[in-house]
Design an enzyme around this catalytic site. Structure first.
Site, PDB file in Angstrom:
ATOM      1  N   HIS A   3     -12.254   7.514  14.596  1.00 30.17           N
ATOM      2  CA  HIS A   3     -12.142   6.565  15.378  1.00 30.17           C
ATOM      3  C   HIS A   3     -14.268   5.927  14.846  1.00 30.17           C
ATOM      4  O   HIS A   3     -14.980   6.360  14.880  1.00 30.17           O
ATOM      5  CB  HIS A   3     -11.944   6.731  17.097  1.00 30.17           C
ATOM      6  CG  HIS A   3     -11.376   5.154  17.350  1.00 30.17           C
ATOM      7  ND1 HIS A   3     -12.510   4.997  18.366  1.00 30.17           N
ATOM      8  CD2 HIS A   3     -10.571   4.283  18.065  1.00 30.17           C
ATOM      9  CE1 HIS A   3     -11.841   3.910  19.049  1.00 30.17           C
ATOM     10  NE2 HIS A   3     -10.724   3.507  18.418  1.00 30.17           N
ATOM     11  N   ASP A  48     -13.143  15.344  19.567  1.00 31.73           N
ATOM     12  CA  ASP A  48     -12.568  13.759  19.857  1.00 31.73           C
ATOM     13  C   ASP A  48     -11.266  13.552  19.944  1.00 31.73           C
ATOM     14  O   ASP A  48     -10.043  13.948  19.536  1.00 31.73           O
ATOM     15  CB  ASP A  48     -12.626  12.797  18.726  1.00 31.73           C
ATOM     16  CG  ASP A  48     -12.304  11.741  19.477  1.00 31.73           C
ATOM     17  OD1 ASP A  48     -12.078  11.364  20.177  1.00 31.73           O
ATOM     18  OD2 ASP A  48     -12.261  10.573  18.923  1.00 31.73           O
ATOM     19  N   GLN A  62      -6.360  11.582  20.917  1.00 34.62           N
ATOM     20  CA  GLN A  62      -4.905  11.197  20.701  1.00 34.62           C
ATOM     21  C   GLN A  62      -4.415  12.851  21.400  1.00 34.62           C
ATOM     22  O   GLN A  62      -3.262  13.027  20.928  1.00 34.62           O
ATOM     23  CB  GLN A  62      -4.818  10.617  19.032  1.00 34.62           C
ATOM     24  CG  GLN A  62      -5.346   9.512  19.167  1.00 34.62           C
ATOM     25  CD  GLN A  62      -4.605   8.056  20.087  1.00 34.62           C
ATOM     26  OE1 GLN A  62      -3.222   9.071  20.135  1.00 34.62           O
ATOM     27  NE2 GLN A  62      -5.120   7.484  19.993  1.00 34.62           N
ATOM     28  N   LYS A 116      -4.800   7.235  28.076  1.00 38.19           N
ATOM     29  CA  LYS A 116      -4.189   7.807  26.907  1.00 38.19           C
ATOM     30  C   LYS A 116      -3.261   8.716  27.343  1.00 38.19           C
ATOM     31  O   LYS A 116      -2.559   8.991  26.723  1.00 38.19           O
ATOM     32  CB  LYS A 116      -5.293   8.366  25.822  1.00 38.19           C
ATOM     33  CG  LYS A 116      -6.068   7.168  25.070  1.00 38.19           C
ATOM     34  CD  LYS A 116      -5.813   6.673  23.423  1.00 38.19           C
ATOM     35  CE  LYS A 116      -7.355   5.714  23.611  1.00 38.19           C
ATOM     36  NZ  LYS A 116      -6.690   4.345  22.802  1.00 38.19           N
ATOM     37  N   CYS A 151      -9.735   0.190  14.940  1.00 34.61           N
ATOM     38  CA  CYS A 151     -10.868   1.231  14.906  1.00 34.61           C
ATOM     39  C   CYS A 151     -11.444   1.742  13.783  1.00 34.61           C
ATOM     40  O   CYS A 151     -11.813   3.066  14.648  1.00 34.61           O
ATOM     41  CB  CYS A 151     -11.074   1.189  16.347  1.00 34.61           C
ATOM     42  SG  CYS A 151     -11.254   0.577  17.722  1.00 34.61           S
TER      43      CYS A 151
HETATM   44  N1  PMP Z   1     -11.099   8.518  19.454  1.00 30.78           N
HETATM   45  C1  PMP Z   1      -9.500   8.139  19.030  1.00 30.78           C
HETATM   46  C2  PMP Z   1      -9.356   8.841  17.914  1.00 30.78           C
HETATM   47  C3  PMP Z   1      -9.043   7.218  20.026  1.00 30.78           C
HETATM   48  O1  PMP Z   1      -7.735   6.760  19.696  1.00 30.78           O
HETATM   49  C4  PMP Z   1      -9.655   6.400  20.629  1.00 30.78           C
HETATM   50  C5  PMP Z   1      -8.828   5.207  21.166  1.00 30.78           C
HETATM   51  N2  PMP Z   1      -8.225   4.383  20.580  1.00 30.78           N
HETATM   52  C6  PMP Z   1     -10.848   6.837  21.262  1.00 30.78           C
HETATM   53  C7  PMP Z   1     -11.603   7.490  20.300  1.00 30.78           C
HETATM   54  C8  PMP Z   1     -11.688   6.084  22.253  1.00 30.78           C
HETATM   55  O2  PMP Z   1     -11.177   5.733  23.078  1.00 30.78           O
HETATM   56  P1  PMP Z   1     -12.136   4.712  24.397  1.00 30.78           P
HETATM   57  O3  PMP Z   1     -11.642   3.464  24.316  1.00 30.78           O
HETATM   58  O4  PMP Z   1     -10.824   5.075  25.137  1.00 30.78           O
HETATM   59  O5  PMP Z   1     -13.387   5.592  24.799  1.00 30.78           O
END
Ligand code: PMP
Length: 400
Positions: free
Chosen positions: A118, A195, A198, A221, A358
């Site tokens: 991401h 990270d 998920q 999440k 993203c």
């Molecule tokens: N890493 C992953 C794998 C994600 O799915 C997300 C959210 N889509 C993020 C990082 C970023 O999370 P946040 O926008 O809640 O900071």
């Protein structure tokens, strides 16, 4: 399709009625106990934390610190002092990149990422690399959409200070062999950041067993509020990290001759925190633990397997990612643009995500501008899958 049912749909006011929410990987709907906890935190229980000597504030401080303990339990951290509240995974990664990164990554050092990260787990490292003159390496994926750990093992060097990987991919749902990643990283003396955005909502995480060095996730999440998340690191790593944001609460003693800082985790929580967010996150974790992460992942995976089978049997639909993806299914309907797919599905009351998620480097790697993505939660059921399939049939009819 009637085999997949859930008893938990009614817990979520956000999905009442005939609406099929398949965008849980973007953000999960909120369970009623979470909404109630937030309402209480902003209502009859409201007061600040850590400073007030009056009873309401002392109680709120107890609730705030109990939530820290709850997060420590979720991750099986050795101590709640290892949990830093942040505004989310993005904030947590930036904290590590600025505080730990600035003092541990130098000129010509290297950072190992993967092709499926991401942007939150790419850009903070690019900014760090630019600041200090370090380099980024990008691990490829295996044919079934897993991070290629063999490649990482073969390409890590003593110059690598950090390996930063998604525990579960937000596009492909691939689950990392996190223990092996830790072993490989540590062999060259690198730290491993996971990270867990998920993974935390669908995998039982044990940071001590994995033996990683940093773990991050976002509250929203895992059925909790937005604007709150956490960073975990072993206490000795946190204790050696300098502050990254200055302000109230993160200090020991302030004077114009020099300021000293609080020990972790307070050192990294400058300013009045997101009190109601922390309380809401606590309620979300209690909700999830009340059901059981094993139950949640078994339910999501059964729902996903049903969707994967159904979509795979539709002519012209291509599904991406490993067969055993975790709650997340990216797909394409012929060469129809995913935005068109999502728009037509929306007309039938099915909410999916379409775009680059993203993860633009992953889209480039897959050779597609975007994907359509259906993602599942504890409230998903066979009717959601049936509505998805019906919507896709409509897309095929419209686009011939
Ligand atoms: N890493 C992953 C794998 C994600 O799915 C997300 C959210 N889509 C993020 C990082 C970023 O999370 P946040 O926008 O809640 O900071």
């Amino acid at each position: 399709m009637s085999a997949i049912q859930t008893n938990h749909r009614a817990d979520f006011p956000g999905i009442a009625g005939d609406w099929h929410y398949l965008d849980t990987a973007a953000t999960a709907q909120k369970a009623k106990p979470v909404l109630d906890a937030i309402a209480r935190a902003y209502g009859p229980d409201y007061a600040t934390v850590h400073r007030g000597v009056y009873e309401r504030s002392a109680n709120m401080t107890l609730a705030y610190e109990a939530a820290r303990k709850r997060v420590a339990g979720l991750l099986n951290a050795a101590s709640e002092s290892e949990i830093v509240f942040t505004s989310g995974a993005t904030d947590s990664i930036n904290l590590v990149a600025e505080s730990w990164g600035n003092s541990n990554v130098g000129k010509d050092d290297r950072i190992m990422l993967s092709q499926l990260e991401h942007h939150s787990n790419i850009v903070p490292w690019q900014l760090l690399a630019e600041r200090v003159g370090a380099h980024i390496d990008v691990a490829p994926l295996t044919d079934d959409g897993q991070i290629d750990l063999d490649w990482i093992e073969a390409n890590l060097t003593e110059r690598h200070k950090l390996v930063a990987l998604a525990h579960v991919s937000n596009v492909l749902g691939s689950l990392l062999d996190a223990k092996r990643a830790a072993t490989i990283a540590h062999k060259v003396g690198a730290k491993l950041l996971l990270d867990g955005c998920q993974a935390a909502p669908r995998v039982r995480v044990d940071v001590q067993d994995i033996d990683c060095d940093f773990y991050v996730f976002s509250g929203h999440k895992i059925y909790g509020p937005t604007g709150i998340g956490a960073l975990w690191a072993p206490y000795d790593i946190l204790d050696a990290m300098p502050p990254w944001k200055g302000g109230g609460s993160m200090i020991d003693r302030v004077s114009f001759d020099g300021t000293t800082y609080a020990p972790p985790p307070g050192r990294f929580e400058a300013g009045t925190p997101h009190i109601a967010g922390v309380v809401g996150l606590d309620a979300a974790i209690q909700y999830v633990e009340g059901i059981g992460l094993d139950v949640i992942s078994a339910h999501e995976n059964a729902t996903l397997a049903m969707a994967r089978d159904a979509l795979s049997s539709i002519n012209s639909v291509q599904v991406f990612g490993p067969d055993k993806s975790m709650g997340i299914l990216s797909f394409a309907v012929g060469d129809v643009h995913p935005h068109d797919v999502a728009t037509i599905l929306d007309e039938g009351g099915v909410a999916i995500r379409a775009g680059h998620h993203c993860a633009q480097p992953l889209m480039d790697y897959m050779g597609v501008p975007a994907t359509a993505r259906a993602s599942f939660g504890i409230y998903s059921d066979a009717e959601d899958v049936a509505a998805l399939v019906k919507g896709i049939e409509r897309v095929r009819k419209i686009f011939g």
